[in-house]
Design a protein around this motif. Sequence first.
Motif, PDB file in Angstrom:
ATOM      1  N   ALA A 294     -16.495  -9.221  22.747  1.00 50.47           N
ATOM      2  CA  ALA A 294     -15.265  -8.461  22.543  1.00 50.47           C
ATOM      3  C   ALA A 294     -15.260  -7.153  23.327  1.00 50.47           C
ATOM      4  O   ALA A 294     -14.213  -6.722  23.814  1.00 50.47           O
ATOM      5  CB  ALA A 294     -15.070  -8.181  21.054  1.00 50.47           C
TER       6      ALA A 294
ATOM      7  N   GLN B 129      -8.152  -2.375  28.481  1.00 45.87           N
ATOM      8  CA  GLN B 129      -7.880  -0.933  28.541  1.00 45.87           C
ATOM      9  C   GLN B 129      -7.662  -0.459  29.967  1.00 45.87           C
ATOM     10  O   GLN B 129      -6.802   0.400  30.220  1.00 45.87           O
ATOM     11  CB  GLN B 129      -9.035  -0.159  27.899  1.00 45.87           C
ATOM     12  CG  GLN B 129      -9.051  -0.236  26.376  1.00 45.87           C
ATOM     13  CD  GLN B 129     -10.272   0.410  25.778  1.00 45.87           C
ATOM     14  OE1 GLN B 129     -11.374   0.330  26.333  1.00 45.87           O
ATOM     15  NE2 GLN B 129     -10.116   1.057  24.642  1.00 45.87           N
TER      16      GLN B 129
ATOM     17  N   THR C 274     -11.333 -15.587  26.533  1.00 46.17           N
ATOM     18  CA  THR C 274     -11.958 -15.362  25.231  1.00 46.17           C
ATOM     19  C   THR C 274     -13.026 -16.434  25.040  1.00 46.17           C
ATOM     20  O   THR C 274     -12.883 -17.558  25.505  1.00 46.17           O
ATOM     21  CB  THR C 274     -10.940 -15.487  24.085  1.00 46.17           C
ATOM     22  OG1 THR C 274     -10.469 -16.842  24.025  1.00 46.17           O
ATOM     23  CG2 THR C 274      -9.760 -14.562  24.298  1.00 46.17           C
TER      24      THR C 274
ATOM     25  N   PHE D  46      -4.753  -4.964  18.846  1.00 46.30           N
ATOM     26  CA  PHE D  46      -5.513  -4.034  19.677  1.00 46.30           C
ATOM     27  C   PHE D  46      -4.587  -3.312  20.649  1.00 46.30           C
ATOM     28  O   PHE D  46      -4.703  -2.088  20.833  1.00 46.30           O
ATOM     29  CB  PHE D  46      -6.600  -4.784  20.449  1.00 46.30           C
ATOM     30  CG  PHE D  46      -7.365  -3.909  21.407  1.00 46.30           C
ATOM     31  CD1 PHE D  46      -8.296  -2.992  20.945  1.00 46.30           C
ATOM     32  CD2 PHE D  46      -7.137  -3.998  22.775  1.00 46.30           C
ATOM     33  CE1 PHE D  46      -8.995  -2.171  21.824  1.00 46.30           C
ATOM     34  CE2 PHE D  46      -7.829  -3.185  23.667  1.00 46.30           C
ATOM     35  CZ  PHE D  46      -8.754  -2.271  23.193  1.00 46.30           C
TER      36      PHE D  46
ATOM     37  N   TYR E 298     -12.152  -5.957  25.609  1.00 43.08           N
ATOM     38  CA  TYR E 298     -11.362  -4.751  25.350  1.00 43.08           C
ATOM     39  C   TYR E 298     -11.409  -3.796  26.538  1.00 43.08           C
ATOM     40  O   TYR E 298     -10.413  -3.139  26.862  1.00 43.08           O
ATOM     41  CB  TYR E 298     -11.876  -4.039  24.098  1.00 43.08           C
ATOM     42  CG  TYR E 298     -11.595  -4.776  22.807  1.00 43.08           C
ATOM     43  CD1 TYR E 298     -10.443  -5.542  22.646  1.00 43.08           C
ATOM     44  CD2 TYR E 298     -12.488  -4.703  21.741  1.00 43.08           C
ATOM     45  CE1 TYR E 298     -10.186  -6.209  21.471  1.00 43.08           C
ATOM     46  CE2 TYR E 298     -12.235  -5.373  20.549  1.00 43.08           C
ATOM     47  CZ  TYR E 298     -11.082  -6.129  20.425  1.00 43.08           C
ATOM     48  OH  TYR E 298     -10.835  -6.786  19.246  1.00 43.08           O
ATOM     49  N   SER E 299     -12.558  -3.710  27.182  1.00 49.89           N
ATOM     50  CA  SER E 299     -12.690  -2.794  28.322  1.00 49.89           C
ATOM     51  C   SER E 299     -11.749  -3.188  29.450  1.00 49.89           C
ATOM     52  O   SER E 299     -11.068  -2.326  30.036  1.00 49.89           O
ATOM     53  CB  SER E 299     -14.141  -2.800  28.817  1.00 49.89           C
ATOM     54  OG  SER E 299     -14.290  -1.987  29.960  1.00 49.89           O
TER      55      SER E 299
ATOM     56  N   GLU F  97      -3.693   0.762  20.876  1.00 46.95           N
ATOM     57  CA  GLU F  97      -3.880   1.518  22.116  1.00 46.95           C
ATOM     58  C   GLU F  97      -2.567   2.100  22.635  1.00 46.95           C
ATOM     59  O   GLU F  97      -2.519   2.639  23.742  1.00 46.95           O
ATOM     60  CB  GLU F  97      -4.495   0.615  23.181  1.00 46.95           C
ATOM     61  CG  GLU F  97      -5.921   0.199  22.896  1.00 46.95           C
ATOM     62  CD  GLU F  97      -6.890   1.369  22.982  1.00 46.95           C
ATOM     63  OE1 GLU F  97      -6.806   2.141  23.964  1.00 46.95           O
ATOM     64  OE2 GLU F  97      -7.732   1.524  22.080  1.00 46.95           O
TER      65      GLU F  97
ATOM     66  N   LEU G 100      -5.887  -9.504  19.862  1.00 48.34           N
ATOM     67  CA  LEU G 100      -5.343  -8.859  21.067  1.00 48.34           C
ATOM     68  C   LEU G 100      -4.062  -8.088  20.789  1.00 48.34           C
ATOM     69  O   LEU G 100      -3.911  -6.936  21.231  1.00 48.34           O
ATOM     70  CB  LEU G 100      -5.085  -9.919  22.142  1.00 48.34           C
ATOM     71  CG  LEU G 100      -4.394  -9.422  23.424  1.00 48.34           C
ATOM     72  CD1 LEU G 100      -5.225  -8.342  24.101  1.00 48.34           C
ATOM     73  CD2 LEU G 100      -4.134 -10.590  24.372  1.00 48.34           C
TER      74      LEU G 100
ATOM     75  N   TYR H 144      -9.591 -12.007  19.795  1.00 50.94           N
ATOM     76  CA  TYR H 144     -10.053 -10.641  19.525  1.00 50.94           C
ATOM     77  C   TYR H 144      -8.932  -9.752  18.998  1.00 50.94           C
ATOM     78  O   TYR H 144      -8.884  -8.564  19.291  1.00 50.94           O
ATOM     79  CB  TYR H 144     -10.659 -10.004  20.778  1.00 50.94           C
ATOM     80  CG  TYR H 144     -11.744 -10.816  21.441  1.00 50.94           C
ATOM     81  CD1 TYR H 144     -12.968 -11.031  20.821  1.00 50.94           C
ATOM     82  CD2 TYR H 144     -11.535 -11.377  22.700  1.00 50.94           C
ATOM     83  CE1 TYR H 144     -13.954 -11.780  21.433  1.00 50.94           C
ATOM     84  CE2 TYR H 144     -12.523 -12.130  23.322  1.00 50.94           C
ATOM     85  CZ  TYR H 144     -13.736 -12.326  22.681  1.00 50.94           C
ATOM     86  OH  TYR H 144     -14.708 -13.070  23.291  1.00 50.94           O
TER      87      TYR H 144
END
Length: 506
Positions: free
Chosen positions: A444, A452, A439, A283, A448-449, A287, A280, A278
Amino acid sequence: MSEVCSNMRPPQSNGDLSFINTTQTQWRDVPQETIKYAPKKETILLSGGLTILQDKLIQSALQSLGENYISIPNPDFESFQKGKAFGNRGQCNPTYFTVGNLVKYLQKLRDEKGLSSEEIVRKYVYITAGGCGPCRFGMYITEYKKALRDAGFDGLRITSFDHDKGIFQGDEIDDGILNFTPHFFITLTKAVIIGDIMNILGYKMRPYEVEVGSVDAAMKQCEDLVSEAFLEKKSLVKTLWKCRRVLEEVKLDRLQPKAKVMVMGEFWAAMTEGDGNYNLHRFLESEGAECIPQPIINRLLLNLWEAERAVHKRENLQVEDGNKIDFSSVKTRVLIKLGKAAIKTHFSLYAKAIGLHDYEIPDMDKLARLGQEYYTLDCDGGEGHLEVAHLIESVKENISHLVISVKPFGCMPSSSVSDGVQSLVTSRFPEANFLAIETSGEGAANFYSRVQMALFKAKQSAKEEFENLTLPEEIPDRIHNYLYQPKSEKAGTASQLVASLEERRL
C-alpha cells in the motif's frame, strides 16, 4: 521429459517425498461424496462484490421478490489472506479477495453461528461473476471449489453470472432456485441504478462537507429509506424525493478548489470500496480530491453496445445463397434496444427525483469513435476501448484534472491497455495527467506514494484554474446547495460554480 519428472509435484511440507513415482490423477471438481442439497425454500443465495451500497440495495430488492438472498460483507485484507492461504499461486487479486471473503463468511457461519459444514454445503449457493476471454477471474470456478474443499466446505454449489452466455454458467443448478422472470431482472437493475446514482452524489458531496461524516450519515439514512421501499414495495420515485430532503440538510462548502480525479480501469479494482484497491476513493478524498467513479451502468451499456455490434457484424457476413433480409436477429435487436431504453429511462427518472442533474449517461457510440483509432473495437477483453476513450474524453472535454487507471497486478486485459495503448494516447495528448497503477493486496505504501505524486500536479491545476476566476463579493446561498449543478467548461467543482456566477453577471 521422463514420466517420473512429469508426475512430480511440489511437496506440501519439507522432507515429504512421497509424491515421487505416484500415479498421476485427473483433478475433478465434483464432491467426493454424494450430497443431498436442500430444496429451494431452504436454499440461501450468497453473492456480493459490487459497491457496499449496491450490495445492500440488491439484498433488499431480491428479498422483496421472496428470494432468500444475502449479500456478503465487503472483502477486507483478512479475506485476501484467506484467499492466498486456500487458493493456488498466481491467481489475480480480485479472485483472492473474492474467494477468501467467501471462505471467511462460511467459517463464521460454522464457528460463530454454530452451523455444521455439512449444513452449510447443503443449504448455501454462491453466485459469482463470469468474465471475458482473457480474464482469469471469470474462469476460476474450479479454483474456488479447490479453496472451498481445502477450507472444509467440499461440494458447496457455485455458479457464475456471465453477460454474454445467458444467466448462469457453472454448476447445473436446478432452474427452480431462482425465478428468472422479467420482473426479477427489472428489480435487480433498479437496485443497481439507484446505487449508482447515490454513489455519484456521495462522491460529489463528501469532499465539501462542513461536518465530517455528515454525508455518510445522510447516505445511510437514504439507504435505509430505499431498502424499506424495496421490501415494502413502496414507490421508489417518492422515496428518492424523500432522500432529496435528507441530503439538502447536509451543509457544504463547495468553494474549495479540489482536484477532480476520474477513477477507472479494471472493473472490480476500480469499483470496489475497501482493501481490494487500498481504499483508493477514500484515500483520494483524504488527500483533498473529488472522485469521479465509474458507475456500473457504464458496464451494462458497454455490454449492450457489444451485443448490438455483434448482431450487426453477423448480419453483414457474406453468406452464399443467404437471404437478403435476415429476420433471425430481429428479436435480439429489439431486446437490446429495450434494454438500453430501460436503463436510460430509469436512470434519468431516479436521478431527477433525488437531485442528480448534471450527470450525462455515457454515449457508447461516441466513446467508440474516440477509442477506435487506438484500440480495435473487435477486442472486447476487459473494458476494451472504453478505458482509452474515457481518457481522451477527459482531456478533450476537460472533465478531470487526473485520470487514474487501477487494475490488479498482472491483469492481462487491463495491463495491455493502461500500460501499452495509453502510452500512445498520452504521447498524442501531452496535457493528459494519467496514472496507471496496480494493486496486489500488499504494498500500500508504494501505491499511495505514486498516487500522491500524480495528485500533486492535479491539485496545482485545480488551484490555478480557480485563481484565474474572479470571485464575486456576494455569494448566493444556492452555491452550497448540492442541487445547484451548473454546467461549465471548467473541470473543478468550485471553478464551475464561480464561472456560473460570472456568466450570470454578464
